[in-house]
Design a protein around this motif. Structure first.
Motif, PDB file in Angstrom:
ATOM      1  N   THR A   1     -27.442  12.995 -22.237  1.00 48.54           N
ATOM      2  CA  THR A   1     -27.056  14.204 -22.953  1.00 48.54           C
ATOM      3  C   THR A   1     -25.735  13.898 -23.635  1.00 48.54           C
ATOM      4  O   THR A   1     -24.773  13.481 -22.987  1.00 48.54           O
ATOM      5  N   ILE A   2     -25.693  14.120 -24.931  1.00 51.05           N
ATOM      6  CA  ILE A   2     -24.490  13.809 -25.707  1.00 51.05           C
ATOM      7  C   ILE A   2     -23.624  15.048 -25.853  1.00 51.05           C
ATOM      8  O   ILE A   2     -24.131  16.151 -26.063  1.00 51.05           O
ATOM      9  N   ASN A   3     -22.316  14.853 -25.765  1.00 44.93           N
ATOM     10  CA  ASN A   3     -21.344  15.918 -25.980  1.00 44.93           C
ATOM     11  C   ASN A   3     -20.918  15.874 -27.446  1.00 44.93           C
ATOM     12  O   ASN A   3     -20.061  15.075 -27.817  1.00 44.93           O
ATOM     13  N   PRO A   4     -21.493  16.722 -28.302  1.00 43.24           N
ATOM     14  CA  PRO A   4     -21.164  16.676 -29.725  1.00 43.24           C
ATOM     15  C   PRO A   4     -19.750  17.145 -30.036  1.00 43.24           C
ATOM     16  O   PRO A   4     -19.248  16.934 -31.133  1.00 43.24           O
ATOM     17  N   LYS A   5     -19.078  17.759 -29.065  1.00 46.26           N
ATOM     18  CA  LYS A   5     -17.714  18.262 -29.289  1.00 46.26           C
ATOM     19  C   LYS A   5     -16.645  17.216 -28.993  1.00 46.26           C
ATOM     20  O   LYS A   5     -15.461  17.463 -29.200  1.00 46.26           O
ATOM     21  N   GLY A   6     -17.073  16.039 -28.523  1.00 42.57           N
ATOM     22  CA  GLY A   6     -16.115  14.965 -28.281  1.00 42.57           C
ATOM     23  C   GLY A   6     -15.430  14.577 -29.584  1.00 42.57           C
ATOM     24  O   GLY A   6     -16.038  14.590 -30.648  1.00 42.57           O
TER      25      GLY A   6
ATOM     26  N   GLN B   1     -11.726  15.320 -35.883  1.00 42.03           N
ATOM     27  CA  GLN B   1     -13.163  15.472 -36.141  1.00 42.03           C
ATOM     28  C   GLN B   1     -13.981  15.280 -34.864  1.00 42.03           C
ATOM     29  O   GLN B   1     -13.630  14.467 -34.016  1.00 42.03           O
ATOM     30  N   GLN B   2     -15.092  15.998 -34.762  1.00 36.01           N
ATOM     31  CA  GLN B   2     -15.987  15.871 -33.612  1.00 36.01           C
ATOM     32  C   GLN B   2     -17.105  14.879 -33.929  1.00 36.01           C
ATOM     33  O   GLN B   2     -17.562  14.788 -35.078  1.00 36.01           O
ATOM     34  N   VAL B   3     -17.573  14.163 -32.895  1.00 34.87           N
ATOM     35  CA  VAL B   3     -18.640  13.187 -33.093  1.00 34.87           C
ATOM     36  C   VAL B   3     -19.957  13.854 -33.486  1.00 34.87           C
ATOM     37  O   VAL B   3     -20.827  13.205 -34.046  1.00 34.87           O
ATOM     38  N   GLY B   4     -20.084  15.139 -33.221  1.00 28.82           N
ATOM     39  CA  GLY B   4     -21.294  15.852 -33.619  1.00 28.82           C
ATOM     40  C   GLY B   4     -21.559  15.752 -35.112  1.00 28.82           C
ATOM     41  O   GLY B   4     -22.718  15.710 -35.540  1.00 28.82           O
ATOM     42  N   ALA B   5     -20.511  15.697 -35.918  1.00 31.35           N
ATOM     43  CA  ALA B   5     -20.679  15.563 -37.369  1.00 31.35           C
ATOM     44  C   ALA B   5     -21.317  14.217 -37.713  1.00 31.35           C
ATOM     45  O   ALA B   5     -22.184  14.148 -38.594  1.00 31.35           O
ATOM     46  N   LEU B   6     -20.917  13.169 -37.017  1.00 31.02           N
ATOM     47  CA  LEU B   6     -21.524  11.856 -37.221  1.00 31.02           C
ATOM     48  C   LEU B   6     -22.988  11.883 -36.808  1.00 31.02           C
ATOM     49  O   LEU B   6     -23.853  11.358 -37.507  1.00 31.02           O
TER      50      LEU B   6
ATOM     51  N   SER C   1     -31.562  19.489 -34.671  1.00 30.67           N
ATOM     52  CA  SER C   1     -30.246  18.853 -34.701  1.00 30.67           C
ATOM     53  C   SER C   1     -30.022  17.940 -33.510  1.00 30.67           C
ATOM     54  O   SER C   1     -30.288  18.318 -32.372  1.00 30.67           O
ATOM     55  N   ALA C   2     -29.520  16.742 -33.756  1.00 32.34           N
ATOM     56  CA  ALA C   2     -29.234  15.792 -32.675  1.00 32.34           C
ATOM     57  C   ALA C   2     -28.138  16.334 -31.759  1.00 32.34           C
ATOM     58  O   ALA C   2     -28.133  16.076 -30.566  1.00 32.34           O
ATOM     59  N   ALA C   3     -27.227  17.097 -32.293  1.00 33.53           N
ATOM     60  CA  ALA C   3     -26.116  17.624 -31.496  1.00 33.53           C
ATOM     61  C   ALA C   3     -26.580  18.722 -30.539  1.00 33.53           C
ATOM     62  O   ALA C   3     -25.887  19.062 -29.611  1.00 33.53           O
ATOM     63  N   GLU C   4     -27.759  19.281 -30.777  1.00 32.17           N
ATOM     64  CA  GLU C   4     -28.273  20.353 -29.918  1.00 32.17           C
ATOM     65  C   GLU C   4     -28.880  19.824 -28.642  1.00 32.17           C
ATOM     66  O   GLU C   4     -29.225  20.573 -27.761  1.00 32.17           O
ATOM     67  N   ARG C   5     -29.082  18.506 -28.524  1.00 35.54           N
ATOM     68  CA  ARG C   5     -29.733  17.950 -27.340  1.00 35.54           C
ATOM     69  C   ARG C   5     -28.812  17.854 -26.188  1.00 35.54           C
ATOM     70  O   ARG C   5     -27.785  17.499 -26.076  1.00 35.54           O
TER      71      ARG C   5
END
Length: 112
Positions: A77-82, A92-97, A108-112
């Motif tokens: 599980t990825i933390n998009p807010k990192g 910037q958050q990694v979720g944008a990448l 969205s990949a960040a929603e996983r």
């Protein structure tokens, strides 16, 4: 193992380099397939399986992903807010990448 792109150096030699680090490539590979085996992630990124394991350990220790054991496999599980680690991108958050490179067909990949 995946081949890296090459670009001619100033002296005419061919040097391997990419804009993203192996850590970024591993994070994107996992975002695309959260149940991927590290062997497959390593092959996609072009690193050894041991290097992929070390990178995943770094990402987990840094709070960018969490590993959960599901049977004999891992699910990530990825933390998009990192936040990015370099001071130039720390706001910037990694979720944008992830949104830019890893958007799956179903959302969205960040929603996983």
């Amino acid at each position: 193992m995946a081949l890296m792109a090459t670009t001619p150096g100033e002296d005419g030699s061919r040097r391997n380099w990419t804009f993203l680090t192996n850590h970024g490539h591993v994070l994107l590979a996992i975002a695309r397939d959260p149940t991927a085996r590290l062997r497959d992630v390593a092959d996609e990124v072009g690193v050894t399986e041991r290097a992929a394991q070390a990178i995943v350990a770094d990402l987990e220790a840094g709070g960018y992903l969490h590993r959960t054991r599901v049977g004999r496999r891992n699910k990530y599980t990825i933390n998009p807010k990192g936040r990015f680690r370099h001071p130039a991108e720390a706001d910037q958050q990694v979720g944008a990448l992830l949104e830019l490179f890893a958007e799956p067909a179903g959302g969205s990949a960040a929603e996983r």
